[in-house]
Design an enzyme around this catalytic site. Structure first.
Site, PDB file in Angstrom:
ATOM      1  N   ARG A  37      30.718  40.345  28.520  1.00  0.00           N
ATOM      2  CA  ARG A  37      30.845  39.721  29.780  1.00  0.00           C
ATOM      3  C   ARG A  37      29.180  39.834  30.546  1.00  0.00           C
ATOM      4  NH1 ARG A  37      34.598  40.772  34.364  1.00  0.00           N
ATOM      5  NH2 ARG A  37      34.230  38.887  35.518  1.00  0.00           N
ATOM      6  N   SER A  68      35.038  35.579  35.003  1.00  0.00           N
ATOM      7  CA  SER A  68      33.755  34.793  35.937  1.00  0.00           C
ATOM      8  C   SER A  68      34.384  33.855  36.516  1.00  0.00           C
ATOM      9  CB  SER A  68      32.390  35.071  35.835  1.00  0.00           C
ATOM     10  OG  SER A  68      32.609  36.205  35.749  1.00  0.00           O
ATOM     11  N   GLN A  78      27.059  34.480  29.440  1.00  0.00           N
ATOM     12  CA  GLN A  78      27.671  33.726  30.385  1.00  0.00           C
ATOM     13  C   GLN A  78      28.274  32.500  31.149  1.00  0.00           C
ATOM     14  OE1 GLN A  78      24.837  34.699  33.526  1.00  0.00           O
ATOM     15  NE2 GLN A  78      24.482  37.258  32.858  1.00  0.00           N
ATOM     16  N   TYR A  82      32.036  47.413  36.165  1.00  0.00           N
ATOM     17  CA  TYR A  82      33.405  47.796  36.914  1.00  0.00           C
ATOM     18  C   TYR A  82      33.677  49.153  37.402  1.00  0.00           C
ATOM     19  CZ  TYR A  82      34.755  44.142  33.229  1.00  0.00           C
ATOM     20  OH  TYR A  82      35.154  42.122  33.430  1.00  0.00           O
ATOM     21  N   ASP A 113      31.974  33.040  30.306  1.00  0.00           N
ATOM     22  CA  ASP A 113      32.566  33.534  30.513  1.00  0.00           C
ATOM     23  C   ASP A 113      33.858  32.878  31.674  1.00  0.00           C
ATOM     24  OD1 ASP A 113      33.539  35.863  32.045  1.00  0.00           O
ATOM     25  OD2 ASP A 113      31.581  36.926  33.206  1.00  0.00           O
TER      26      ASP A 113
HETATM   27  P1  NAD Z   1      37.079  43.178  38.718  1.00  0.00           P
HETATM   28  O1  NAD Z   1      37.811  41.919  38.888  1.00  0.00           O
HETATM   29  O2  NAD Z   1      37.654  44.323  37.882  1.00  0.00           O
HETATM   30  O3  NAD Z   1      36.956  44.493  40.128  1.00  0.00           O
HETATM   31  C1  NAD Z   1      36.883  42.977  41.563  1.00  0.00           C
HETATM   32  C2  NAD Z   1      35.687  44.578  42.183  1.00  0.00           C
HETATM   33  O4  NAD Z   1      37.290  45.426  43.189  1.00  0.00           O
HETATM   34  C3  NAD Z   1      35.498  45.675  41.589  1.00  0.00           C
HETATM   35  O5  NAD Z   1      33.400  45.030  42.428  1.00  0.00           O
HETATM   36  C4  NAD Z   1      35.354  46.752  41.862  1.00  0.00           C
HETATM   37  O6  NAD Z   1      34.267  47.675  41.745  1.00  0.00           O
HETATM   38  C5  NAD Z   1      36.645  46.529  42.476  1.00  0.00           C
HETATM   39  N1  NAD Z   1      36.946  47.523  42.681  1.00  0.00           N
HETATM   40  C6  NAD Z   1      37.830  48.505  42.118  1.00  0.00           C
HETATM   41  N2  NAD Z   1      38.677  49.472  42.538  1.00  0.00           N
HETATM   42  C7  NAD Z   1      38.317  49.510  44.044  1.00  0.00           C
HETATM   43  C8  NAD Z   1      38.306  49.903  44.900  1.00  0.00           C
HETATM   44  N3  NAD Z   1      39.722  51.361  44.598  1.00  0.00           N
HETATM   45  N4  NAD Z   1      38.563  49.857  46.231  1.00  0.00           N
HETATM   46  C9  NAD Z   1      37.254  48.909  46.463  1.00  0.00           C
HETATM   47  N5  NAD Z   1      36.970  47.995  45.561  1.00  0.00           N
HETATM   48  C10 NAD Z   1      37.420  48.532  43.877  1.00  0.00           C
HETATM   49  O7  NAD Z   1      35.620  43.114  38.927  1.00  0.00           O
HETATM   50  P2  NAD Z   1      34.953  41.844  38.266  1.00  0.00           P
HETATM   51  O8  NAD Z   1      34.883  40.579  39.648  1.00  0.00           O
HETATM   52  O9  NAD Z   1      35.565  41.476  37.184  1.00  0.00           O
HETATM   53  O10 NAD Z   1      33.368  41.863  38.071  1.00  0.00           O
HETATM   54  C11 NAD Z   1      33.330  43.133  37.642  1.00  0.00           C
HETATM   55  C12 NAD Z   1      31.577  43.464  37.190  1.00  0.00           C
HETATM   56  O11 NAD Z   1      31.405  42.893  36.167  1.00  0.00           O
HETATM   57  C13 NAD Z   1      30.530  43.800  38.710  1.00  0.00           C
HETATM   58  O12 NAD Z   1      29.770  44.617  38.656  1.00  0.00           O
HETATM   59  C14 NAD Z   1      30.095  41.909  37.632  1.00  0.00           C
HETATM   60  O13 NAD Z   1      28.981  41.898  38.684  1.00  0.00           O
HETATM   61  C15 NAD Z   1      30.185  42.346  36.556  1.00  0.00           C
HETATM   62  N6  NAD Z   1      30.405  41.005  35.686  1.00  0.00           N
HETATM   63  C16 NAD Z   1      29.045  40.982  35.356  1.00  0.00           C
HETATM   64  C17 NAD Z   1      29.035  40.131  34.909  1.00  0.00           C
HETATM   65  C18 NAD Z   1      27.088  39.367  33.697  1.00  0.00           C
HETATM   66  O14 NAD Z   1      26.869  40.265  33.623  1.00  0.00           O
HETATM   67  N7  NAD Z   1      26.925  38.128  33.820  1.00  0.00           N
HETATM   68  C19 NAD Z   1      29.648  38.516  34.716  1.00  0.00           C
HETATM   69  C20 NAD Z   1      30.820  38.773  35.241  1.00  0.00           C
HETATM   70  C21 NAD Z   1      30.881  40.131  36.094  1.00  0.00           C
END
Ligand code: NAD
Length: 375
Positions: free
Chosen positions: A106, A118, A112, A213, A115
């Site tokens: 990702r 997302s 992207q 993550y 993805d």
């Molecule tokens: P996810 O669905 O795995 O989790 C959702 C959110 O829950 C995360 O922000 C995580 O930090 C939070 N979380 C986990 N445990 C927690 C706790 N105990 N208390 C409070 N919050 C908690 O996350 P996601 O939406 O799949 O995204 C994960 C990461 O991947 C993010 O940093 C996102 O920006 C990144 N991402 C990057 C790209 C990219 O670079 N192109 C694309 C998609 C996602």
């Protein structure tokens, strides 16, 4: 639906012929005729499995569908090989090439557009807020009328990943006052830029894990976080939880005690709920529960499926981008040295080629026993 008519043009330009299973788009309000007009051939399920070289789908194939797949065919979709390695083993045994969208790297910028995790989390975050607004018996925005003033709803978003950010934006657009919390400090600026107030706990926790993550919290961190969060939750009208830790049971962020402390009429939407559990201790996956103190807890299992046309449009874009990167002269041509191909091709040439999945199968050899029907 794995493809929408608008996505066909690019695939056809790459030399692909598109077959659509009759009725496949009905749930997303796409009649067969619209696919035909876009140049697809409408076929029966039998014809599809006989004729297709690549089968594009959304979710994992059920046993009856696995039975129809044949050697040399490829299947692409959310195959969730880390959750269901047995399926990868079965597909490999049948000589089917398995390509999983949820294994996309990702953080790679060229991936992207592929993805789908997302894009679907985005749909989910939006819909979760609409469900909360619908269940809440009051207004989200501040309303001043001749009949009195309605104060704005206080909304808390727990977990500021893709779904959480979309939920913040949607709740703000509906006029709510939004707070948000995450264990990754970098999310503060992202939440604030969308107009949410970041909840900063006195116990400072930085649980930034690999790949953007979160890592799992220690028992001490969890206890400290919980005590402080309970106070914040008690003041909220709406709580939307989106927190996940990859490959693990979601953390409990809203305990039964915290729910007890909430006002009657409050609403919780738990986006992390599944058979594994959820972010709210009282969630029941797929159900809506109303507690004795009149708090409604909604735990939808598949939010994107409740916005089928919008979710399909995004998904079609993701799956087309992935497929186009693997096609040469109108045929699937896999370069396993390519970063995206290497990560997403789970089974090929009769074996499980994904290292993490192969390891899981080695650890649980019983799961590796496929139907044994290698063609
Ligand atoms: P996810 O669905 O795995 O989790 C959702 C959110 O829950 C995360 O922000 C995580 O930090 C939070 N979380 C986990 N445990 C927690 C706790 N105990 N208390 C409070 N919050 C908690 O996350 P996601 O939406 O799949 O995204 C994960 C990461 O991947 C993010 O940093 C996102 O920006 C990144 N991402 C990057 C790209 C990219 O670079 N192109 C694309 C998609 C996602």
């Amino acid at each position: 639906m794995a493809l929408v008519p608008e996505a066909l043009g690019k695939l056809q330009a790459a030399g692909l012929e598109i077959l659509v299973e009759t009725g496949a788009g009905a749930g997303a309000a796409i009649p067969d005729a619209v696919f035909s007009e876009a140049g697809a051939t409408i076929v029966t399920t039998d014809q599809l499995y006989q004729q297709a070289d690549v089968v594009l789908r959304v979710a994992r194939p059920a046993a009856a569908e696995v039975a129809r797949l044949r050697s040399g065919q490829a299947v692409v979709g959310f195959l969730q090989p880390l959750i269901d390695p047995k399926l990868a083993g079965e597909l490999a045994a049948k000589g089917v090439t398995a390509i999983s969208l949820d294994a996309i790297p990702r953080t790679l910028s060229r991936a992207q557009t592929m993805d789908a995790l997302s894009s679907q989390a985005n749909v989910g975050g939006y819909k979760a807020v609409l469900i909360a607004a619908n269940e809440y018996g009051r207004y989200f925005p501040l309303l001043t009328t001749a009949a009195g003033t309605a104060r704005p709803a206080n909304v808390l978003i727990l977990g500021i990943g893709v779904a959480g950010l979309q939920a913040i934006g949607t709740a703000r657009r509906l006029g709510a006052v939004v707070k948000a919390y995450d264990v990754r400090p970098e999310t503060r600026e992202q939440a604030e830029s969308l107009g949410a107030q970041f909840v900063k706990l006195k116990t400072s926790i930085d649980a930034t894990g690999a790949g953007g993550y979160a890592r799992e919290l220690t028992a001490e961190e969890r206890a400290a976080q919980q005590a402080e969060l309970n106070e914040v939750i008690a003041g909220m009208d709406i709580v939307i939880t989106t927190a996940q830790v990859p490959g693990r049971k979601p953390p409990v962020l809203v305990t039964a005690d915290a729910v007890k402390g909430m006002k009657p009429g409050s609403v919780i939407v738990d986006m992390a709920a599944s058979a594994l559990g959820g972010n709210c201790e009282l969630s029941k996956a797929g159900e809506t529960v109303v507690t004795d103190n009149a708090v409604t807890i909604v735990a939808p299992e598949n939010l994107p499926a409740s916005m089928p046309a919008g979710a399909s449009a995004f998904y079609a874009r993701n799956i087309s981008a992935l497929l186009l990167g693997m096609v040469k002269d109108g045929n699937l041509s896999l370069d396993l040295d390519d970063e995206v191909t290497k990560a997403t091709v789970i089974a090929h040439d009769g074996r499980v080629v994904s290292e993490p999945v192969a390891k899981l199968l080695e650890a649980a050899p019983a799961a590796a026993a496929g139907p044994g029907g290698a063609a």
